[in-house]
Design an enzyme around this catalytic site. Structure first.
Site, PDB file in Angstrom:
ATOM      1  N   GLU A 226      35.200  44.637  86.619  1.00  0.00           N
ATOM      2  CA  GLU A 226      36.000  44.394  85.421  1.00  0.00           C
ATOM      3  C   GLU A 226      37.042  45.500  85.236  1.00  0.00           C
ATOM      4  O   GLU A 226      36.744  46.685  85.354  1.00  0.00           O
ATOM      5  CB  GLU A 226      35.078  44.348  84.200  1.00  0.00           C
ATOM      6  CG  GLU A 226      35.797  44.053  82.898  1.00  0.00           C
ATOM      7  CD  GLU A 226      34.882  44.067  81.692  1.00  0.00           C
ATOM      8  OE1 GLU A 226      35.251  43.474  80.660  1.00  0.00           O
ATOM      9  OE2 GLU A 226      33.779  44.667  81.776  1.00  0.00           O
TER      10      GLU A 226
ATOM     11  N   LYS B 283      38.122  36.380  79.367  1.00  0.00           N
ATOM     12  CA  LYS B 283      36.769  36.713  78.914  1.00  0.00           C
ATOM     13  C   LYS B 283      36.404  35.975  77.623  1.00  0.00           C
ATOM     14  O   LYS B 283      37.107  36.076  76.619  1.00  0.00           O
ATOM     15  CB  LYS B 283      36.707  38.232  78.707  1.00  0.00           C
ATOM     16  CG  LYS B 283      35.344  38.808  78.375  1.00  0.00           C
ATOM     17  CD  LYS B 283      35.442  40.327  78.393  1.00  0.00           C
ATOM     18  CE  LYS B 283      34.135  41.019  78.093  1.00  0.00           C
ATOM     19  NZ  LYS B 283      34.247  42.489  78.218  1.00  0.00           N
TER      20      LYS B 283
ATOM     21  N   CYS C 202      31.653  40.180  82.239  1.00  0.00           N
ATOM     22  CA  CYS C 202      30.874  41.207  81.552  1.00  0.00           C
ATOM     23  C   CYS C 202      29.959  40.693  80.447  1.00  0.00           C
ATOM     24  O   CYS C 202      28.901  40.127  80.714  1.00  0.00           O
ATOM     25  CB  CYS C 202      31.811  42.297  81.031  1.00  0.00           C
ATOM     26  SG  CYS C 202      30.928  43.834  80.616  1.00  0.00           S
TER      27      CYS C 202
END
Length: 416
Positions: A147, A222, A259
């Site tokens: 990330e 995300k 994540c």
């Protein structure tokens, strides 16, 4: 206990006095839990413990892959952990094996966060070049980076100067990786801090999917943004707006669960419902916050959704020039904590690779026969036995303001 203590313990079976935990990010002087156990146990015991911790792939321990000498030479010269394993599937009568070679990279930043931003990014490019070359030389088909790989993970600071690292989807990080994609016929997943120049210069946490011809296939933003401890990312960007896309590449159907999304089971489910065969989880997470969860969540997702999961975490401790606080009453500090690496790959049959180093850069390579995904769907029937209509009804009611939980109380609880 340090490395020498554990080797003594393995030799004579006697425990040594506890010593201070190493500050280099290692585990008692070892790169990983797996290497610590191997040094501490007899070969027979280590084999049995590995079976319990890592599972069996088609009834067998994972096999290692023989890597090309030029790739191993790059690992030695540039001091990065280099491991490779093979996931098998059962032989079928009507389908040929569908083997894809996947690579995942974990790395620390290359320069202190006090150096000019352009120098920091350039140094990361330079640092990653031999690791990406090793992946290409080793025949990797799909490669994923961690990330926000092109910058320090500065979102703990809440300082806006770090926004200068943001770049458009077709910016310099994409251009840097496109050359490798074309050179090695390799799909590359590049998680960046994106600046959306067409929509008011808005920032996003984005994974860019680069095709094996160097083309940009698409992007995913995300879905879930943390607001816990030092993870104050909503200061910079908000929840993504791209849904749960699956990208059909030359090598298979892939998705990216960035994540914090790994903490949300429905996020994993959605990528599976859209047909993903491999889901990458590029992350940046620290030991005190999440390390006990790290070996569990992705592996559970691989099992529950009958696909492969590749978990990537950055490594090292990043120190920032200005101290910051976390809103938890603790003193101000200048670092996030230790990013513990430990990248690994999980299969739908519950088998798992050992982890990369907890404190060194690393490249993990895995051959995976994607036929295993359907074989496990047939075996366990999770899709067939799921009650999506029931879940859908519950979620629809839950979203209404007048929702009432379905709780049946014992009438005797409220009697005088």
């Amino acid at each position: 206990m340090d490395k020498k203590d554990y080797q003594t313990l393995a030799a004579n079976g006697k425990a040594e006095p506890e010593k201070e935990i190493p500050k280099d990010g290692s585990i008692c002087g070892f790169d990983s839990l797996h290497s610590l156990l191997q040094a501490s146990l007899s070969p027979q015991n280590f084999q049995e413990v590995s079976r319990l911790l890592l599972g069996l792939n088609c009834g067998r321990a994972l096999e290692t892959i023989t890597l090309p000498e030029p790739a191993k030479a790059l690992s030695s010269k540039h001091d990065f952990d280099f491991q490779a394993f093979s996931f098998q599937a059962e032989k079928e009568s009507l389908r040929e094996p569908h083997i894809v070679r996947v690579g995942i990279i974990q790395n620390s930043i290359a320069l202190p966060t006090t150096t000019p931003l352009l120098d920091q990014k350039s140094a990361i490019f330079q640092k990653l070049t031999p690791i990406i070359e090793a992946a290409g030389i080793s025949g990797v088909n799909v490669l994923c980076l961690q990330e926000a790989w092109m910058m320090p993970f500065a979102f703990c600071t809440r300082e806006k100067k770090w926004c200068e690292f943001a770049e458009p989807v077709d910016g310099e990080s994409t251009q840097f990786l496109q050359d490798f994609a074309r050179k090695y016929n390799m799909v590359i997943i590049s998680p960046i801090l994106e600046r959306d120049v067409k929509h008011g210069e808005t920032l996003w946490n984005t994974a860019v999917i680069i095709g094996n011809h160097g083309n940009v296939i698409g992007k995913h933003r995300k879905n879930h943004i943390p607001r816990v401890g030092d993870f104050n990312e909503s200061t910079y960007y908000m929840e993504g707006n791209t849904g749960h896309p699956v990208f059909e590449t030359a090598y298979g159907k892939i998705a990216v669960n960035i994540c914090y999304g790994r903490h949300h089971p429905l996020n994993w489910l959605a990528f599976g419902l859209n047909g993903a065969e491999i889901v990458f989880n590029p992350s940046a997470t620290v030991g005190e916050l999440s390390e006990p969860m790290w070996p569990i969540e992705a592996r559970n997702a691989a099992i529950a959704n009958s696909y492969f999961v590749c978990s990537i975490n950055r490594v090292g401790t990043e120190i920032f020039p200005n101290p910051f606080t976390s809103g938890d009453g603790k003193p101000q500090h200048s670092d996030f904590g230790h990013f513990y690496g430990s990248s690994h790959i999980s299969a739908p049959d519950a088998s798992c690779t050992p982890s990369l180093s907890r404190h060194k850069d690393g490249l993990m390579i895995s051959d995976m026969d994607l036929n295993l995904c359907r074989q496990l769907k047939d075996k366990w029937g999770f899709r067939m036995t799921a009650r999506y209509e029931m879940y859908s009804d519950l979620l629809a009611h839950y979203l209404k303001p007048d929702f009432e939980p379905q709780v049946l109380s014992d009438p005797l609880l409220h009697k005088n």
